[in-house]
Design a protein around this motif. Structure first.
Motif, PDB file in Angstrom:
ATOM      1  N   THR A 241       0.784  -1.026   0.085  1.00  0.00           N
ATOM      2  CA  THR A 241      -0.025   0.004   0.029  1.00  0.00           C
ATOM      3  C   THR A 241       0.958   1.254   0.156  1.00  0.00           C
ATOM      4  O   THR A 241       0.669   2.115  -0.865  1.00  0.00           O
ATOM      5  CB  THR A 241      -1.043  -0.108   1.250  1.00  0.00           C
TER       6      THR A 241
ATOM      7  N   GLU B 249       2.283   1.904  -3.454  1.00  0.00           N
ATOM      8  CA  GLU B 249       1.202   2.293  -4.474  1.00  0.00           C
ATOM      9  C   GLU B 249       0.964   3.887  -4.122  1.00  0.00           C
ATOM     10  O   GLU B 249       1.008   4.661  -4.960  1.00  0.00           O
ATOM     11  CB  GLU B 249      -0.078   1.569  -3.976  1.00  0.00           C
TER      12      GLU B 249
ATOM     13  N   TRP C 185       3.949   5.757  -5.680  1.00  0.00           N
ATOM     14  CA  TRP C 185       3.842   5.809  -7.094  1.00  0.00           C
ATOM     15  C   TRP C 185       2.998   6.619  -7.605  1.00  0.00           C
ATOM     16  O   TRP C 185       3.057   7.564  -8.542  1.00  0.00           O
ATOM     17  CB  TRP C 185       3.486   4.331  -7.780  1.00  0.00           C
TER      18      TRP C 185
ATOM     19  N   ARG D 298      -4.923   7.624  -8.763  1.00  0.00           N
ATOM     20  CA  ARG D 298      -5.035   6.333  -8.624  1.00  0.00           C
ATOM     21  C   ARG D 298      -4.900   5.620 -10.091  1.00  0.00           C
ATOM     22  O   ARG D 298      -4.514   4.679 -10.406  1.00  0.00           O
ATOM     23  CB  ARG D 298      -5.802   5.596  -7.596  1.00  0.00           C
TER      24      ARG D 298
ATOM     25  N   MET E 142      -2.108   4.806 -12.277  1.00  0.00           N
ATOM     26  CA  MET E 142      -1.370   3.605 -11.812  1.00  0.00           C
ATOM     27  C   MET E 142      -1.524   2.252 -12.615  1.00  0.00           C
ATOM     28  O   MET E 142      -2.580   1.870 -12.697  1.00  0.00           O
ATOM     29  CB  MET E 142      -1.258   3.420 -10.248  1.00  0.00           C
TER      30      MET E 142
ATOM     31  N   GLY F  44       2.270  -1.836  -6.959  1.00  0.00           N
ATOM     32  CA  GLY F  44       2.815  -2.090  -5.326  1.00  0.00           C
ATOM     33  C   GLY F  44       3.312  -3.250  -5.318  1.00  0.00           C
ATOM     34  O   GLY F  44       4.163  -3.529  -4.332  1.00  0.00           O
TER      35      GLY F  44
END
Length: 142
Positions: free
Chosen positions: A88, A91, A94, A103, A106, A111
């Motif tokens: 998490t 993520e 990133w 999000r 991504m 992740g």
């Protein structure tokens, strides 16, 4: 934060060097925060892992499961939580760095690319994993 943006380091008075009396050395808050944050959070998974393993062992014992099985079940529970926490965090890193805060930008399983985790994340996760495995091994041998 505990540290202000500038702080003063007082140097002790040495009789031979009076010019060192209360010499002020400014330091940047970000540099100090980075140092203290790394040293404080290197073992962030350890108490979490021990607490999860202990709670799982206790629950397993209350349900009539053996100590060894409970210890290994607790170890797997703690490992899953520690790894999921790092996934998490990766993520979110990133998304902040490459995703423009979204999000949806991504790529799938970003992740899970553990080879892209930073050294700190790898050490922190490995520390928690090794600790709970050592505790479960100890419960198996005793």
């Amino acid at each position: 934060m505990l540290l202000s943006s500038w702080f003063v380091v007082s140097v002790t008075i040495i009789p031979e060097t009076p010019h060192l009396v209360h010499r002020q050395v400014p330091a940047r808050r970000a540099e100090l925060d980075a140092i203290f944050r790394v040293t404080e959070s290197v073992f962030a998974h350890v108490p979490l892992a021990i607490a999860l393993q202990s709670a799982t062992v206790l629950l397993a014992r209350l349900l009539g499961v053996g100590m060894v099985q409970g210890a290994w079940l607790g170890a797997f529970c703690a490992i899953a939580v520690c790894v999921a926490r790092e996934i998490t965090q990766r993520e979110y890193q990133w998304i902040e760095r490459h995703g423009g805060g979204l999000r949806r930008n991504m790529p799938l399983f970003a992740g899970y690319r553990f080879w892209e985790w930073n050294r700190h994340s790898k050490r922190e996760t490995l520390g928690g994993v090794l600790l709970v495995c050592a505790i479960a091994t100890l419960a198996t041998l005793v």
